[in-house]
Design a protein around this motif. Structure first.
Motif, mmCIF file in Angstrom:
data_model
loop_
_atom_site.group_PDB
_atom_site.id
_atom_site.type_symbol
_atom_site.label_atom_id
_atom_site.label_comp_id
_atom_site.label_asym_id
_atom_site.label_seq_id
_atom_site.Cartn_x
_atom_site.Cartn_y
_atom_site.Cartn_z
ATOM 1 N N GLN A 97 0.834 -1.203 0.000
ATOM 2 C CA GLN A 97 0.000 0.000 0.000
ATOM 3 C C GLN A 97 0.864 1.246 0.000
ATOM 4 O OE1 GLN A 97 -3.188 0.829 -0.022
ATOM 5 N NE2 GLN A 97 -4.276 -1.123 0.150
ATOM 6 N N VAL A 98 0.511 2.181 -0.845
ATOM 7 C CA VAL A 98 1.202 3.467 -0.924
ATOM 8 C C VAL A 98 0.179 4.570 -0.678
ATOM 9 C CG1 VAL A 98 2.479 5.047 -2.402
ATOM 10 C CG2 VAL A 98 2.915 2.574 -2.536
ATOM 11 N N GLN A 99 0.512 5.453 0.220
ATOM 12 C CA GLN A 99 -0.359 6.608 0.488
ATOM 13 C C GLN A 99 0.317 7.858 -0.071
ATOM 14 O OE1 GLN A 99 0.576 4.525 3.341
ATOM 15 N NE2 GLN A 99 -1.116 3.261 2.578
ATOM 16 N N VAL A 100 -0.491 8.699 -0.676
ATOM 17 C CA VAL A 100 0.014 9.938 -1.269
ATOM 18 C C VAL A 100 -0.798 11.086 -0.688
ATOM 19 C CG1 VAL A 100 0.430 11.208 -3.398
ATOM 20 C CG2 VAL A 100 0.614 8.704 -3.383
ATOM 21 N N VAL A 101 -0.123 11.998 -0.034
ATOM 22 C CA VAL A 101 -0.817 13.103 0.640
ATOM 23 C C VAL A 101 -0.259 14.432 0.153
ATOM 24 C CG1 VAL A 101 -1.359 14.186 2.845
ATOM 25 C CG2 VAL A 101 -1.237 11.683 2.674
ATOM 26 N N GLU A 102 -1.171 15.277 -0.298
ATOM 27 C CA GLU A 102 -0.802 16.601 -0.785
ATOM 28 C C GLU A 102 -1.182 17.658 0.244
ATOM 29 O OE1 GLU A 102 -2.320 15.231 -5.195
ATOM 30 O OE2 GLU A 102 -3.585 16.059 -3.648
ATOM 31 N N SER A 103 -0.494 18.784 0.161
ATOM 32 C CA SER A 103 -0.851 19.917 1.004
ATOM 33 C C SER A 103 -0.375 21.197 0.343
ATOM 34 C CB SER A 103 -0.224 19.780 2.396
ATOM 35 O OG SER A 103 1.185 19.776 2.299
ATOM 36 N N GLY A 104 -0.899 22.319 0.824
ATOM 37 C CA GLY A 104 -0.401 23.605 0.374
ATOM 38 C C GLY A 104 -1.331 24.401 -0.499
ATOM 39 N N GLY A 105 -2.471 23.860 -0.875
ATOM 40 C CA GLY A 105 -3.386 24.634 -1.698
ATOM 41 C C GLY A 105 -4.039 25.744 -0.899
ATOM 42 N N GLY A 106 -4.815 26.578 -1.592
ATOM 43 C CA GLY A 106 -5.505 27.646 -0.906
ATOM 44 C C GLY A 106 -5.941 28.735 -1.856
ATOM 45 N N LEU A 107 -6.307 29.861 -1.274
ATOM 46 C CA LEU A 107 -6.776 31.020 -2.030
ATOM 47 C C LEU A 107 -5.693 32.088 -2.019
ATOM 48 C CD1 LEU A 107 -9.037 32.714 -3.399
ATOM 49 C CD2 LEU A 107 -9.774 33.353 -1.076
ATOM 50 N N VAL A 108 -5.394 32.625 -3.180
ATOM 51 C CA VAL A 108 -4.364 33.652 -3.295
ATOM 52 C C VAL A 108 -4.784 34.651 -4.360
ATOM 53 C CG1 VAL A 108 -3.020 32.347 -4.998
ATOM 54 C CG2 VAL A 108 -1.864 34.005 -3.503
ATOM 55 N N GLN A 109 -4.326 35.871 -4.213
ATOM 56 C CA GLN A 109 -4.617 36.883 -5.225
ATOM 57 C C GLN A 109 -3.694 36.717 -6.428
ATOM 58 O OE1 GLN A 109 -4.359 40.709 -3.218
ATOM 59 N NE2 GLN A 109 -6.581 40.753 -2.970
ATOM 60 N N ALA A 110 -4.143 37.187 -7.562
ATOM 61 C CA ALA A 110 -3.315 37.142 -8.760
ATOM 62 C C ALA A 110 -1.974 37.825 -8.487
ATOM 63 C CB ALA A 110 -4.028 37.832 -9.916
ATOM 64 N N GLY A 111 -0.918 37.197 -8.971
ATOM 65 C CA GLY A 111 0.414 37.704 -8.731
ATOM 66 C C GLY A 111 1.077 37.107 -7.508
ATOM 67 N N GLY A 112 0.308 36.403 -6.709
ATOM 68 C CA GLY A 112 0.835 35.810 -5.494
ATOM 69 C C GLY A 112 1.514 34.477 -5.729
ATOM 70 N N SER A 113 1.904 33.848 -4.620
ATOM 71 C CA SER A 113 2.641 32.585 -4.681
ATOM 72 C C SER A 113 2.044 31.555 -3.734
ATOM 73 C CB SER A 113 4.109 32.806 -4.298
ATOM 74 O OG SER A 113 4.748 33.694 -5.180
ATOM 75 N N LEU A 114 2.212 30.311 -4.097
ATOM 76 C CA LEU A 114 1.858 29.188 -3.237
ATOM 77 C C LEU A 114 2.868 28.078 -3.480
ATOM 78 C CD1 LEU A 114 -2.032 28.722 -3.641
ATOM 79 C CD2 LEU A 114 -0.831 29.409 -1.563
ATOM 80 N N GLY A 151 4.420 4.456 3.030
ATOM 81 C CA GLY A 151 4.008 3.071 2.868
ATOM 82 C C GLY A 151 5.083 2.275 2.153
ATOM 83 N N ARG A 152 4.671 1.334 1.304
ATOM 84 C CA ARG A 152 5.613 0.457 0.627
ATOM 85 C C ARG A 152 6.202 1.156 -0.612
ATOM 86 N NH1 ARG A 152 5.646 -4.742 2.074
ATOM 87 N NH2 ARG A 152 6.226 -5.450 -0.020
ATOM 88 N N VAL A 153 7.033 2.157 -0.298
ATOM 89 C CA VAL A 153 7.690 2.921 -1.360
ATOM 90 C C VAL A 153 9.172 2.629 -1.310
ATOM 91 C CG1 VAL A 153 8.150 5.197 -2.291
ATOM 92 C CG2 VAL A 153 5.955 4.750 -1.189
ATOM 93 N N PHE A 154 9.701 2.026 -2.353
ATOM 94 C CA PHE A 154 11.121 1.689 -2.380
ATOM 95 C C PHE A 154 11.885 2.647 -3.266
ATOM 96 C CE2 PHE A 154 10.417 -1.931 0.149
ATOM 97 C CZ PHE A 154 9.265 -2.534 -0.283
ATOM 98 N N SER A 155 11.329 2.979 -4.381
ATOM 99 C CA SER A 155 11.937 3.991 -5.238
ATOM 100 C C SER A 155 10.843 4.581 -6.120
ATOM 101 C CB SER A 155 13.053 3.401 -6.099
ATOM 102 O OG SER A 155 12.525 2.487 -7.030
ATOM 103 N N ILE A 156 10.999 5.829 -6.438
ATOM 104 C CA ILE A 156 10.023 6.523 -7.255
ATOM 105 C C ILE A 156 10.706 7.024 -8.519
ATOM 106 C CG2 ILE A 156 8.344 8.401 -7.364
ATOM 107 C CD1 ILE A 156 8.237 8.357 -4.312
ATOM 108 N N ASN A 157 10.149 6.707 -9.649
ATOM 109 C CA ASN A 157 10.731 7.165 -10.907
ATOM 110 C C ASN A 157 10.398 8.639 -11.126
ATOM 111 O OD1 ASN A 157 11.723 4.574 -11.309
ATOM 112 N ND2 ASN A 157 9.874 3.931 -12.382
ATOM 113 N N THR A 158 9.277 8.886 -11.740
ATOM 114 C CA THR A 158 8.874 10.254 -12.022
ATOM 115 C C THR A 158 7.853 10.729 -10.999
ATOM 116 O OG1 THR A 158 9.268 9.965 -14.387
ATOM 117 C CG2 THR A 158 7.837 11.788 -13.738
ATOM 118 N N MET A 159 8.037 11.942 -10.548
ATOM 119 C CA MET A 159 7.074 12.592 -9.663
ATOM 120 C C MET A 159 6.550 13.818 -10.407
ATOM 121 S SD MET A 159 9.252 12.415 -6.097
ATOM 122 C CE MET A 159 7.872 12.310 -4.947
#
Length: 116
Positions: free
Chosen positions: A1-18, A26-34
């Motif tokens: 089993q592999v779990q993938v968890v994202e974070s960091g989204g939100g609301l920002v004004q144009a020109g801003g950054s996130l 979990g059972r992650v041994f090596s990752i090719n492309t992310m």
């Protein structure tokens, strides 16, 4: 089993950054492309940026010069630094991890909303 968890989204004004992050556990041994993909309302999912385990990157033309993808292999984590955001960047952003031929894992998605 592999779990993938994202974070960091939100609301920002144009020109801003996130910054988005995505960590695999979990059972992650090596990752090719992310990579990161996004899907706007009523649109198809599209590639934003990818990075191979050798460091080769690929960006959508629409984000070149504004977004930067990076990864920390020791943490099984990929990041997406998004600068100079535009309203058209509004979408749900998904992390994708490839750990073998035809073996891909997706995150649950994180909403990014850019107001004008």
């Amino acid at each position: 089993q592999v779990q993938v968890v994202e974070s960091g989204g939100g609301l920002v004004q144009a020109g801003g950054s996130l910054e988005l992050s995505c960590t695999a556990s979990g059972r992650v041994f090596s990752i090719n492309t992310m990579g990161w993909y996004r899907q706007g309302l009523g649109k198809q999912r599209e590639l934003v940026a990818t990075m191979t385990n050798g460091g080769r990157t690929n960006y959508a033309d629409s984000v070149k010069g504004r977004f930067t993808i990076s990864r920390d292999n020791s943490k099984n984590t990929v990041y997406l630094q998004m600068n100079s955001l535009k309203p058209e960047d509004t979408a749900v952003y998904y992390c994708n991890l490839n750990i073998g031929v035809g073996i891909n894992y997706w995150g649950q998605g994180t909403q990014v909303t850019v107001s004008s």
